[in-house]
Design a protein around this motif. Sequence first.
Motif, PDB file in Angstrom:
ATOM      1  N   ASP A   1      57.147  -2.710   4.417  1.00 61.63           N
ATOM      2  CA  ASP A   1      55.817  -2.336   3.934  1.00 61.63           C
ATOM      3  C   ASP A   1      54.725  -3.009   4.759  1.00 61.63           C
ATOM      4  OD1 ASP A   1      57.893  -2.273   1.804  1.00 61.63           O
ATOM      5  OD2 ASP A   1      56.270  -1.393   0.619  1.00 61.63           O
ATOM      6  N   LEU A   2      54.908  -4.311   4.995  1.00 55.39           N
ATOM      7  CA  LEU A   2      53.904  -5.076   5.736  1.00 55.39           C
ATOM      8  C   LEU A   2      53.696  -4.510   7.134  1.00 55.39           C
ATOM      9  CD1 LEU A   2      52.104  -7.594   6.165  1.00 55.39           C
ATOM     10  CD2 LEU A   2      54.177  -8.813   6.858  1.00 55.39           C
ATOM     11  N   VAL A   3      54.786  -4.343   7.867  1.00 56.77           N
ATOM     12  CA  VAL A   3      54.668  -3.876   9.244  1.00 56.77           C
ATOM     13  C   VAL A   3      54.205  -2.421   9.287  1.00 56.77           C
ATOM     14  CG1 VAL A   3      55.918  -3.444  11.392  1.00 56.77           C
ATOM     15  CG2 VAL A   3      56.378  -5.512  10.063  1.00 56.77           C
ATOM     16  N   GLY A   4      54.766  -1.584   8.463  1.00 57.28           N
ATOM     17  CA  GLY A   4      54.434  -0.165   8.495  1.00 57.28           C
ATOM     18  C   GLY A   4      52.969   0.100   8.205  1.00 57.28           C
ATOM     19  N   ILE A   5      52.470  -0.458   7.089  1.00 57.15           N
ATOM     20  CA  ILE A   5      51.083  -0.210   6.711  1.00 57.15           C
ATOM     21  C   ILE A   5      50.120  -0.843   7.719  1.00 57.15           C
ATOM     22  CG2 ILE A   5      49.322  -0.653   4.955  1.00 57.15           C
ATOM     23  CD1 ILE A   5      51.555  -0.490   2.854  1.00 57.15           C
ATOM     24  N   ALA A   6      50.405  -2.090   8.122  1.00 64.96           N
ATOM     25  CA  ALA A   6      49.508  -2.780   9.048  1.00 64.96           C
ATOM     26  C   ALA A   6      49.428  -2.060  10.388  1.00 64.96           C
ATOM     27  CB  ALA A   6      49.976  -4.218   9.243  1.00 64.96           C
ATOM     28  N   MET A   7      50.568  -1.672  10.941  1.00 66.65           N
ATOM     29  CA  MET A   7      50.568  -1.049  12.259  1.00 66.65           C
ATOM     30  C   MET A   7      49.968   0.348  12.230  1.00 66.65           C
ATOM     31  SD  MET A   7      51.613  -3.199  14.506  1.00 66.65           S
ATOM     32  CE  MET A   7      51.673  -2.028  15.856  1.00 66.65           C
TER      33      MET A   7
ATOM     34  N   ALA B   1      56.719   3.190   1.605  1.00 64.91           N
ATOM     35  CA  ALA B   1      55.459   2.452   1.742  1.00 64.91           C
ATOM     36  C   ALA B   1      54.347   3.300   2.351  1.00 64.91           C
ATOM     37  CB  ALA B   1      55.678   1.205   2.597  1.00 64.91           C
ATOM     38  N   LEU B   2      54.706   4.178   3.269  1.00 66.75           N
ATOM     39  CA  LEU B   2      53.697   4.933   4.004  1.00 66.75           C
ATOM     40  C   LEU B   2      53.401   6.264   3.342  1.00 66.75           C
ATOM     41  CD1 LEU B   2      54.829   4.299   7.692  1.00 66.75           C
ATOM     42  CD2 LEU B   2      52.976   3.189   6.451  1.00 66.75           C
TER      43      LEU B   2
ATOM     44  N   PHE C   1      50.579   9.958   4.072  1.00 63.25           N
ATOM     45  CA  PHE C   1      49.810  10.683   5.086  1.00 63.25           C
ATOM     46  C   PHE C   1      48.418  10.079   5.274  1.00 63.25           C
ATOM     47  CE2 PHE C   1      47.031  14.216   6.378  1.00 63.25           C
ATOM     48  CZ  PHE C   1      47.658  14.541   7.579  1.00 63.25           C
ATOM     49  N   THR C   2      47.849   9.500   4.220  1.00 60.29           N
ATOM     50  CA  THR C   2      46.505   8.923   4.303  1.00 60.29           C
ATOM     51  C   THR C   2      46.449   7.793   5.318  1.00 60.29           C
ATOM     52  OG1 THR C   2      46.092   9.488   1.985  1.00 60.29           O
ATOM     53  CG2 THR C   2      44.658   7.819   2.995  1.00 60.29           C
ATOM     54  N   TYR C   3      47.484   6.950   5.319  1.00 61.44           N
ATOM     55  CA  TYR C   3      47.507   5.835   6.261  1.00 61.44           C
ATOM     56  C   TYR C   3      47.511   6.339   7.714  1.00 61.44           C
ATOM     57  CZ  TYR C   3      48.651   2.891   2.232  1.00 61.44           C
ATOM     58  OH  TYR C   3      48.615   2.227   1.033  1.00 61.44           O
ATOM     59  N   PHE C   4      48.294   7.368   7.974  1.00 61.09           N
ATOM     60  CA  PHE C   4      48.323   7.919   9.331  1.00 61.09           C
ATOM     61  C   PHE C   4      46.968   8.520   9.705  1.00 61.09           C
ATOM     62  CE2 PHE C   4      52.858   7.878   8.324  1.00 61.09           C
ATOM     63  CZ  PHE C   4      53.402   7.401   9.517  1.00 61.09           C
ATOM     64  N   THR C   5      46.349   9.214   8.743  1.00 61.47           N
ATOM     65  CA  THR C   5      45.042   9.814   9.011  1.00 61.47           C
ATOM     66  C   THR C   5      43.988   8.762   9.306  1.00 61.47           C
ATOM     67  OG1 THR C   5      45.602  11.648   7.524  1.00 61.47           O
ATOM     68  CG2 THR C   5      43.281  11.353   8.092  1.00 61.47           C
ATOM     69  N   ILE C   6      43.984   7.692   8.502  1.00 61.20           N
ATOM     70  CA  ILE C   6      43.009   6.620   8.719  1.00 61.20           C
ATOM     71  C   ILE C   6      43.214   5.976  10.083  1.00 61.20           C
ATOM     72  CG2 ILE C   6      42.300   4.323   7.952  1.00 61.20           C
ATOM     73  CD1 ILE C   6      42.833   5.254   5.084  1.00 61.20           C
ATOM     74  N   GLY C   7      44.454   5.693  10.428  1.00 60.45           N
ATOM     75  CA  GLY C   7      44.739   5.079  11.723  1.00 60.45           C
ATOM     76  C   GLY C   7      44.293   5.952  12.884  1.00 60.45           C
ATOM     77  N   MET C   8      44.530   7.252  12.806  1.00 61.31           N
ATOM     78  CA  MET C   8      44.145   8.146  13.895  1.00 61.31           C
ATOM     79  C   MET C   8      42.629   8.325  13.958  1.00 61.31           C
ATOM     80  SD  MET C   8      47.205  10.976  13.641  1.00 61.31           S
ATOM     81  CE  MET C   8      46.698  11.863  15.108  1.00 61.31           C
ATOM     82  N   MET C   9      41.975   8.360  12.806  1.00 65.92           N
ATOM     83  CA  MET C   9      40.514   8.475  12.806  1.00 65.92           C
ATOM     84  C   MET C   9      39.869   7.221  13.387  1.00 65.92           C
ATOM     85  SD  MET C   9      39.720  10.364   9.159  1.00 65.92           S
ATOM     86  CE  MET C   9      37.958  10.193   9.408  1.00 65.92           C
ATOM     87  N   LYS C  10      40.432   6.067  13.048  1.00 68.70           N
ATOM     88  CA  LYS C  10      39.908   4.836  13.647  1.00 68.70           C
ATOM     89  C   LYS C  10      40.128   4.834  15.157  1.00 68.70           C
ATOM     90  CE  LYS C  10      39.956   1.614   9.795  1.00 68.70           C
ATOM     91  NZ  LYS C  10      40.313   0.259   9.346  1.00 68.70           N
ATOM     92  N   GLY C  11      41.291   5.317  15.589  1.00 66.75           N
ATOM     93  CA  GLY C  11      41.554   5.409  17.019  1.00 66.75           C
ATOM     94  C   GLY C  11      40.537   6.299  17.713  1.00 66.75           C
TER      95      GLY C  11
ATOM     96  N   GLU D   1      68.146   0.804   5.231  1.00 64.61           N
ATOM     97  CA  GLU D   1      67.298   0.183   4.204  1.00 64.61           C
ATOM     98  C   GLU D   1      65.848   0.081   4.692  1.00 64.61           C
ATOM     99  OE1 GLU D   1      70.157  -2.897   1.775  1.00 64.61           O
ATOM    100  OE2 GLU D   1      69.478  -3.460   3.785  1.00 64.61           O
ATOM    101  N   TYR D   2      65.708  -0.379   5.901  1.00 67.43           N
ATOM    102  CA  TYR D   2      64.355  -0.522   6.450  1.00 67.43           C
ATOM    103  C   TYR D   2      63.670   0.837   6.554  1.00 67.43           C
ATOM    104  CZ  TYR D   2      60.636  -2.546   9.340  1.00 67.43           C
ATOM    105  OH  TYR D   2      59.431  -2.986   9.805  1.00 67.43           O
ATOM    106  N   TYR D   3      64.414   1.832   6.973  1.00 67.91           N
ATOM    107  CA  TYR D   3      63.848   3.174   7.128  1.00 67.91           C
ATOM    108  C   TYR D   3      63.391   3.728   5.784  1.00 67.91           C
ATOM    109  CZ  TYR D   3      63.848   8.248   7.824  1.00 67.91           C
ATOM    110  OH  TYR D   3      63.518   9.566   7.841  1.00 67.91           O
TER     111      TYR D   3
END
Length: 383
Positions: free
Chosen positions: A211-217, A314-315, A317-327, A306-308
Amino acid sequence: MTAQDNTHNNSTLELKTTDTVTLQLVFSGSWCLRDELPSVDAVMEKFASASKLQQITFSTDGITRWDSGLLVFLSKLYRNCELSQLQLVPDGLPSGVRKLLDLAAASPVSKDTTRRKQKENLLGHVGNVTLDIIEAVPAALHFLGETLKSMARLVTGKAQYTASDFFYIMQQVGPKALPIVSLISFLVGLILAYMGALQLERFGAQIYVADLVGIAMVREVGALMTAIIMAGRTGAAYAAELGTMQVNEEIDAFQTLGISPMDYLVMPRLLALTLMMPLLSLYAGLVGIAAGIFVSVTVFDLSVYEYYQQTLRALNFTYFTIGMMKGMLYGILIALAGCLRGIQCGRSAQAVGQATTSAVVTSIVSIVVAASLTTIILQKLDI
């Protein structure tokens, strides 16, 4: 009173005191570089011996021919008189000589350079920085307005640019940036996973490192690290390219030919980085997740499955959208900063270096400010 100075190859200079405060220089003969010309020192010695003299006048009716030799003599005389605070009355010089001397004396000195040469205290430094900001804001706003007009011309199909150049720039800022983005993103993801797992291991909750790595990255760190990399790689390149074109007067040539530099140079770079940054940010997030898997499997005995599965939970679609918009936002800021500093570059090699440095600093500062503001706004909006 009349004093004969020197006569060499028909170059003659006479010093006459027309009154108690005026010294007249009477030129005659040939004043060319190949002639052995009189020295300025004789004139200055005359002033030193006569303390009441305050100004110099000229009589050049006797000159048969002259070239830059006369200009060199007069330039030296002008400099010496400035140091001695003596007044020169150039009315008696030929009009061509006066124009050339005015041109030589009119070399522009940057106000910024003048201020920097003066010894500053803290208050003076703060004042100079404030003046720099005040001067920079209108120029930046004008550049932004020209950029928006260029984008409007692109939408209406009136922009002057070459499609092949646009795709070449896109290749430079996109696919060719993958190696450095991959390396930095993998290392950052590895650090996040390792430090996070060390803390979570105390509670037996190593699985939540996904969760930590996925959301943060995906949401924050991937886009931020990619933006900092591109600021140093692409923003600096934009400033150096446009700055070098400014030094070589290529941008002036575009304007002479009726080609808009904003359309031909700035708009393709801005558009290419704006389109590539979201994809690079997404890629950086996925590489960071891969680094988290590597650490979890090799150090903390978690399985890939397990990690997958935990990452998928944890992830969203919103997180991906926010990351791409910030990019995308970071890409716009980097391109604007790089192109602005390149267009504002001076006409020297040193100015190109200063423009490149300024582009990187401006890009990174604007990225950090934008990252902070967007994070706070999204948090307030509960997104």
